[in-house]
Design a protein around this motif. Structure first.
Motif, PDB file in Angstrom:
ATOM      1  N   GLY A1030      -4.783  11.219   7.023  1.00  0.00           N
ATOM      2  CA  GLY A1030      -3.565  11.176   7.808  1.00  0.00           C
ATOM      3  C   GLY A1030      -2.314  11.275   6.971  1.00  0.00           C
ATOM      4  N   THR A1031      -2.438  11.096   5.660  1.00  0.00           N
ATOM      5  CA  THR A1031      -1.298  11.258   4.782  1.00  0.00           C
ATOM      6  C   THR A1031      -1.599  12.456   3.896  1.00  0.00           C
ATOM      7  N   SER A1032      -0.630  13.289   3.723  1.00  0.00           N
ATOM      8  CA  SER A1032      -0.886  14.499   2.937  1.00  0.00           C
ATOM      9  C   SER A1032      -1.271  14.138   1.509  1.00  0.00           C
ATOM     10  N   LEU A1093       1.712  -7.314  -0.577  1.00  0.00           N
ATOM     11  CA  LEU A1093       2.312  -5.995  -0.463  1.00  0.00           C
ATOM     12  C   LEU A1093       2.752  -5.732   0.970  1.00  0.00           C
ATOM     13  N   THR A1094       3.803  -6.377   1.364  1.00  0.00           N
ATOM     14  CA  THR A1094       4.319  -6.122   2.691  1.00  0.00           C
ATOM     15  C   THR A1094       5.834  -6.163   2.644  1.00  0.00           C
ATOM     16  N   SER A1181      13.137   9.250  -3.046  1.00  0.00           N
ATOM     17  CA  SER A1181      11.705   9.084  -3.295  1.00  0.00           C
ATOM     18  C   SER A1181      11.267   7.637  -3.098  1.00  0.00           C
ATOM     19  N   ARG A1182      11.998   6.903  -2.321  1.00  0.00           N
ATOM     20  CA  ARG A1182      11.634   5.503  -2.116  1.00  0.00           C
ATOM     21  C   ARG A1182      10.254   5.353  -1.496  1.00  0.00           C
ATOM     22  N   THR A1183       9.780   6.418  -0.847  1.00  0.00           N
ATOM     23  CA  THR A1183       8.438   6.311  -0.254  1.00  0.00           C
ATOM     24  C   THR A1183       7.377   6.084  -1.318  1.00  0.00           C
ATOM     25  N   THR A1186       7.373   2.464  -0.977  1.00  0.00           N
ATOM     26  CA  THR A1186       7.032   1.900   0.331  1.00  0.00           C
ATOM     27  C   THR A1186       5.620   2.265   0.775  1.00  0.00           C
ATOM     28  N   GLU A1187       5.120   3.397   0.324  1.00  0.00           N
ATOM     29  CA  GLU A1187       3.760   3.735   0.750  1.00  0.00           C
ATOM     30  C   GLU A1187       2.732   2.822   0.100  1.00  0.00           C
ATOM     31  N   ARG A1188       3.145   2.104  -0.920  1.00  0.00           N
ATOM     32  CA  ARG A1188       2.202   1.193  -1.559  1.00  0.00           C
ATOM     33  C   ARG A1188       2.190  -0.172  -0.903  1.00  0.00           C
ATOM     34  N   LEU A1189       3.054  -0.378   0.037  1.00  0.00           N
ATOM     35  CA  LEU A1189       3.045  -1.675   0.746  1.00  0.00           C
ATOM     36  C   LEU A1189       1.915  -1.628   1.764  1.00  0.00           C
ATOM     37  N   ILE A1190       0.732  -1.836   1.278  1.00  0.00           N
ATOM     38  CA  ILE A1190      -0.426  -1.490   2.083  1.00  0.00           C
ATOM     39  C   ILE A1190      -0.716  -2.459   3.210  1.00  0.00           C
TER      40      ILE A1190
END
Lengths: 1212, 145
Positions: A1030-1032, A1093-1094, A1181-1183, A1186-1190
């Motif tokens: 679901g994520t490229s 990680l939230t 590029s903050r993602t 943020t994408e690591r906040l699993i």
């Protein structure tokens, strides 16, 4: 009689501990002498107790008689009571009925009675102190043993046989006590008198109720004393215990005065031994034990005085065993018992179980003691209980004490402690109780059950209720508790050898019921600081299974040993009795092979099939169009040049270079050449080697030529006109294989694009539009060319390492075959451009580590398991040559391995299961060496034990490898499903074992403490690049991540799956407070807690560091204070920070220095320093951060809470 | 002529089946050797892989004979095995040569168990069909005459 031996101890111990209690205790000391009673009293006021014991033993022993009288009385009482208490758990069993009753009542009626409970805790505390000494013993003993065994231990103790080591440790403490004892015998009479005086206390006894009854049982004299004692102790004791069971320590202060006296001697040690072990000073405990034991016996003996002493001594012993090894534990117990007795009397109410036990103790104390003393077996039993206690005891101190051997273990406990801490007291109490009592109570009281659960370390957590489940500081792996026989044998470090379940299920059906994966993770070639290396003519191995002799073998006699894997009895060579350290003959157990579970042998000639190979390094550089554009060659050559002198090797080291684009370029550096000479072979379909002898040259002889080549190489291809991109990797690899085949060695391949000509040519397979689709295709190789090449290489002892620096699809799924099956490593830097300084820097660090780390050539690793267990599947990079033999042409310190195990035969007749990994390799110096790691694990016969001894981190490590396999053999969807089901299965199994309501039927989701992080880690795994959908995700990135999962050692793997998040804005709050002396390194480096990680944990006013091992991302929020910005980054406003900053400036400010120290500390534990990226919270590029906040919801992926809900609904 | 075509089919099948029995015995032994560490998996795969296609082709040839001679019952018995063979070969690991067995995955306990079980089952099947063919070769001429 046993007491007598202690006397020596008395001499030693007295001073330190005594000091504490001295004033108060002196009187008490007498008591101590008499019995452990004082100790028992002490338990309530732990702090006091500890001191007391000391004081008791030393000063008071002889002189304190007057005081003793009172004290003695107390002691006597205490003894009776204490004996029960201490033994309660173990010894008490005999008195179960009484105790049970009492337990109930105590809580009900007498608050003071509760004191006993506190006492137990105190005991536990004391144990810790004792534990350090006893630790070895303590380790093995499982909780279960404790209760029943303690009595025996006591007996043993009496016997004196108690483990010398424990005694030794105790001696100091005991020393004083013993001295007291010495006198005690004389004193006993006094004590008896004291007893008589106490009789007044009878009323209190009644108050104690159950506790008292026991007293009554004892002979007239005994009973009297006990009663009086009760009153005394009860008052003080009760105060502390009730107040805070956990607090035994604190209570001490409160009740201390009265209590301290009592406890001073007894409580401190006993308790420590029992529960707290660590806290209590070792010495105190010991004295107590001695004292306690005697007193205990004496108590019953009351009148006899002298005789009692003898018995009493025995009882104490028992106590010690329980806690630690027999010796020490027995003593502590004794005191503990004594303490317990009184405490129980007092506290009766507090701990129903204790109380109950106590009463039994009181009355039965004499009888039990006798019984206990009688059975020598006690010792063995004792140790187990001791361990049990530790397990149960949440307190850090206990754990540490008990498990001193295991350095990591303490940490674990500590971690656990926070959650458990509240219940600590409870746990302790239960532990103290006898096993029988425990079981009975469990049926009756849920609270009791809880306490017991805690005791045994069977805590559980409601995952839905527990929001902050991640421990703030990394947990240590759960400790391994072996049976008493090997309690102090050194087990393999969990960093090297780790099992998913620390108690192996006895049967396959039990394993299936637990639904946990069974396997081990090995990091065999890890860089070690203290590795014993020995050279001997014959390496002692089992003649049947070829197992190397190890700490877990059994010596039948001085000439023979029994293999712990196949149980064959082997002869011991004469020379094995020679101790190379002391250069003398004697006990074979002094040999380093027996002392250390990790050892390295320098192998004699029979371990060589051919002369050890020299270190041979061959570098393959891609110089195709894309490679030139990326500019990596300059970086690689510069790095290599800089590290040419630190390549591992000896005078025979050889080196060579091959470049390839559409053709293969060789570089001749043979004799007679003053400059490197390039030869280009145009035929790539049938490669041949021009003058092989000058392609691989001796590094030391041709160093200048090599340097020159490395200087000119980047320039040589920089000027080549752009042409059609063509890369003949396959041909170059074949040439490299031909070149290396006679010697073996290491091939390092730098690849930047898809090889598209010649053998091994590949087609682009990836569909860029399907990068986020649910099902991921093309995870398997397109051709077996690279695999076959790797197998050929493996056969010739060549390993191939791949640095993939691609900027477009390069089909890593196919290329990785060359490393996977030749024990190589895949390094991946996507979108590499040397012009990006940080990428060049990353490559430089990575390559430097690669070049300079240790290396082992022509290695094989064999993993042997105890009969009945077989290895099902291997995970890692290697070629499996037979069912237990891995072929590793090269072995590197950064490579980890995993093995799934299956249980083929029942293990129910075994006490422990052993695994031995032996790595035979040639060092870079041309020495043949064998590194042997041995791990022993106890077995478990019931589901609860299995589930509670699971190692969640290790499970994740193994699962990730299994999931990668599943992706390859089935599909990504199935693999993800399987990963999710692991949580469902494990929690379902736990639900079954606990008879909890089904997931959908209840509002909570219970998990054992040992598995509480499993869902969190599983979710993290599912959101990892390798498995996310679901994520490229570029296919190559995904495959590279899978390769990393297969190979990475556990700590790295965990950090990559669940990165550490630290708050940076308050680093100075987390400076190490302790004296620098304790931490050898980085005493100036802060140690902030990890955050979950939230996004909830991200404060607008903060700055955070996310560390996943490979890279660190510093995330600076808008609201952070300008002072922090200017001190850390040298900017005055948030907006002045660059979008992406790649380095932290060095500024002469404390904040900046602190941050650098922190980063350096983090970088210390990984192969090479991580990248640093500094992001503003409004950077484009903050993602990346943020994408690591699993734990948060991402599109198409669960949040942690949703995941729990999902699991809960599936749990059946 | 002494034999009808069906009888001829059975006799040929009988002879070829004997070969198949040998193949499966070899198969079983080979995997047993792997399990007991006697052989290197690369060597073992190199010796096993060339035999896979011949076995499948022999089996297929027998059934072509049955098809041509109209021996429907014997054909029916063999069809599941033919389908299994097709499936097995279709899902084989990526490899450039003929064969089924990949030395890198064959040592996995699951694969090893499956292969060994397959060997025993096939051996039993070939043995049973041997007697069936023997019976067929005796009965068929009799019914013709």
């Amino acid at each position: 009689m046993s007491n007598l031996p202690p006397n020596p101890y008395n001499n030693f111990p007295g001073p330190p501990h005594q000091v504490n209690a001295n004033a108060v205790h002196q009187t008490f000391n007498h008591n101590q002498q008499y019995g452990q009673v004082p100790q028992s009293q002490l338990p309530p006021g732990f702090g006091g107790l500890k001191q007391d014991p000391n004081s008791n033993s030393p000063a008071h022993g002889p002189a304190s008689v007057p005081q003793n009288n009172v004290l003695q009385n107390v002691n006597n009482y205490n003894q009776s009571a204490s004996s029960s208490p201490a033994f309660n758990q173990p010894g008490m069993t005999s008195l179960p009925q009484g105790p049970q009753m009492s337990p109930m009542r105590p809580p009900m009626s007498v608050a003071p009675n509760s004191v006993p409970n506190p006492l137990p805790p105190a005991h536990s505390v004391s144990q810790p102190s004792a534990s350090p000494r006893a630790l070895p013993k303590a380790n093995p003993s499982p909780t279960p043993y404790n209760p029943s065994y303690h009595p025996p231990h006591q007996i043993n103790d009496n016997a004196p046989p108690l483990i010398p080591s424990s005694q030794m440790s105790q001696p100091l403490l005991n020393g004083p006590l013993q001295s007291q004892y010495g006198p005690p015998s004389s004193q006993y009479p006094v004590s008896s008198s004291a007893y008589s005086s106490p009789p007044g206390g009878k009323p209190p006894v009644s108050g104690y109720g159950q506790g008292l009854p026991p007293i009554s049982k004892p002979s007239g004299p005994a009973s009297l004393p006990s009663q009086p004692n009760v009153p005394f102790s009860s008052a003080p004791l009760a105060g502390p215990p009730r107040n805070s069971p956990l607090i035994p320590g604190p209570p001490v202060s409160g009740p201390p005065t009265g209590m301290q006296n009592f406890s001073g001697p007894l409580p401190g040690p006993p308790r420590q031994a029992g529960m707290n072990g660590p806290n209590v000073s070792g010495p105190q405990v010991r004295p107590d034990p001695v004292m306690g034991l005697k007193p205990v016996t004496s108590a019953p003996m009351g009148p006899p005085g002298g005789p009692p002493m003898g018995p009493g001594g025995a009882p104490p012993v028992q106590g010690f065993p329980g806690q630690y090894n027999n010796g020490p534990s027995g003593q502590p117990i004794g005191p503990a018992i004594g303490n317990m007795g009184p405490p129980s009397m007092f506290s009766g109410p507090q701990n129903p179980p204790i109380g109950s036990q106590m009463p039994p103790m009181g009355p039965q104390s004499l009888p039990p003691m006798g019984q206990q003393s009688l059975p020598p077996m006690g010792h063995q039993m004792g140790p187990p209980p001791g361990p049990i206690i530790p397990a149960g005891g949440p307190p850090k101190s206990n754990m540490q004490n008990r498990y001193p051997q295991m350095a990591p273990a303490p940490g674990n406990y500590v971690n656990n402690q926070p959650p458990q801490a509240p219940q600590g007291n409870m746990k302790q109490y239960p532990q103290q109780y006898s096993a029988q009592g425990v079981t009975q109570q469990m049926g009756q009281l849920s609270v009791t059950k809880q306490g017991f659960d805690q005791l045994w370390g069977h805590h559980m957590v409601d995952l839905l209720q527990c929001k902050h489940i991640l421990p703030e500081y990394p947990e240590d792996p759960p400790e391994i508790k072996l049976c008493h026989q090997f309690a102090d044998a050194s087990n393999c470090s969990p960093e090297i050898f780790r099992s998913t379940i620390n108690r192996i299920p006895e049967t396959n059906s039990l394993l299936q019921k637990s639904r946990l994966p069974l396997g081990i993770l090995i990091h065999p070639f890890k860089d070690l600081n203290n590795l014993p290396v020995i050279q001997c003519a014959t390496i002692v191995r089992c003649r049947a299974c070829r197992t190397y002799i190890n700490p877990f073998v059994y010596f039948v006699d001085a000439k023979r040993w029994k293999c712990n894997l196949c149980y064959r009895v082997n002869d011991l060579p004469e020379e094995f009795q020679y101790d190379p350290v002391s250069k003398s003959y004697g006990d074979p157990s002094r040999r380093p092979e027996i002392k250390s579970a990790t050892i390295e042998f320098i192998a004699p000639g029979e371990y060589m099939l051919r002369p050890p190979q020299p270190a041979v390094y061959l570098f393959l550089f891609d110089v195709s169009q894309l490679a030139r554009e990326s500019g990596y060659l300059q970086v690689a050559c510069d790095t290599l040049k800089a590290n040419l002198d630190s390549l591992p090797g000896d005078a025979r080291t050889q080196i060579g270079f091959i470049c390839y684009d559409a053709h293969v370029h060789y570089y001749l550096m043979g004799e007679g050449l003053t400059r490197p000479k390039e030869m280009t072979v145009l035929d790539i379909d049938d490669v041949f080697l021009p003058s092989p002898e000058s392609l691989l040259v001796n590094l030391s002889e041709r160093r200048e030529l090599v340097r020159e080549l490395l200087c000119v190489l980047p320039a040589r291809f920089a000027g080549v006109a752009a042409n059609a991109p063509a890369c003949a990797l396959g041909a170059a690899l074949q040439a490299a294989y031909k070149l290396m085949a006679p010697t073996g060695g290491r091939i390092t391949v730098f690849q930047t694009c898809l090889p598209n000509v010649g053998p091994g040519a590949l087609q682009p397979r990836e569909d860029p539009n399907a990068r986020s689709s649910k099902d991921v295709a093309h995870l398997n190789p397109a051709t077996d060319f690279y695999k076959r090449l790797a197998l050929d290489c493996s056969g010739a002892q060549i390993s191939v390492d791949l640095f993939l620096l691609n900027s477009q699809y390069a089909d890593l799924a196919s290329l990785s075959g060359m490393s996977k099956f030749s024990a190589g490593t895949v390094y991946h830097i996507p979108l590499f451009r040397a012009t990006r300084a940080w990428q060049a820097d990353q490559l430089c660090r990575m390559f430097t580590r690669y070049l300079t780390r240790k290396i082992g050539f022509e290695a094989v690793m064999r993993v042997r398991c105890t009969r009945g267990i077989t290895i099902h599947t291997f995970h890692g990079n290697f070629f499996v040559r037979s069912t237990d033999l891995l072929s590793l042409p090269n072995v590197s310190p950064d490579a980890g391995f995993g093995m799934q195990l299956s249980i083929e035969e029942s293990l129910s007749d075994l006490q422990q299961v052993c695994f031995q990994a032996a790595l035979l390799y040639t060092s870079s110096k041309g020495e043949r060496r064998i590194r042997v790691h041995t791990l022993a694990l106890p077995t478990a016969s019931n589901l609860t034990d299995v589930l509670h001894s699971a190692d969640q981190q290790c499970i994740i490590g193994l699962l990730s490898k299994m999931a990668v396999d599943r992706c390859m053999t089935a599909s990504m969807g199935e693999a993800r499903e399987a990963v999710m089901n692991v949580a469902v299965d494990a929690l379902s199994a736990f639900r079954l074992s606990q008879n909890l309501p089904a997931g959908a039927m209840s509002s909570s989701l219970h998990a054992p403490m040992s598995l509480r992080l499993l869902p969190l880690y599983l979710l993290a795994l599912l959101k990892k690049k390798a498995f996310r959908t679901g994520t490229s995700t570029r296919l190559d990135d995904r495959v590279a991540d899978m390769c990393a999962l297969k190979l990475a050692p556990l700590p790295q793997l965990l950090r990559a799956a669940y990165p550490d998040l630290y708050p940076l804005h308050a680093l100075h709050d987390y400076l190490p407070r302790d004296e620098p002396g304790e931490d050898q390194e980085g005493s100036d480096a802060p140690d902030p807690p990890r955050l979950q990680l939230t996004a909830e944990r991200i404060n607008m006013n903060g700055a955070y560091l996310l560390d996943d091992g490979e890279s660190m991302i510093m995330y600076v929020c808008q609201g952070v204070s300008p002072a922090f910005l200017s001190e850390t980054f040298g900017v005055t406003a948030h907006s002045q920070l660059a979008d992406e900053l790649r380095a932290l400036p060095r500024l002469p400010t404390p904040t900046n220095t602190l941050l650098h120290a922190f980063l350096d500390k983090l970088n210390d534990d990984r192969p090479y320093p991580a990248d640093l990226l500094i992001l503003r919270d409004n950077s484009p590029s903050r993602t990346l951060f943020t994408e690591r906040l699993i734990e948060d919801r991402v599109e198409s992926a669960f949040s942690y809470f949703e995941f729990l809900q999902h699991v809960k609904n599936q749990v059946k | 002529m002494a034999f009808s075509f069906p009888a001829f089919s059975y006799i040929i099948a009988l002879i070829l089946d004997a070969f198949l029995i040998f193949f499966s015995i070899f198969h079983v032994i080979a995997f047993d050797e792997l399990k007991t560490d006697y052989k290197n998996p690369i060597d073992q795969c190199n010796s096993l892989n060339p035999l896979v296609l011949p076995e499948y082709l022999l089996h297929l040839f027998i059934n072509v004979l049955f098809l041509l001679s109209g021996e429907w019952f014997s054909l029916l018995i063999n069809i599941p095995l033919i389908l299994y063979h097709l499936h097995r070969y279709y899902t084989r690991p990526v490899m450039s040569g003929p064969g089924l067995y990949d030395p890198t995955s064959i040592m996995n306990a699951d694969v090893l168990t499956v292969c060994q079980r397959e060997g025993w089952i096939k051996l039993a099947f070939y043995l049973l069909s041997f007697f069936l063919y023997l019976y067929g070769s005796v009965i068929t001429p009799a019914t013709l005459e």
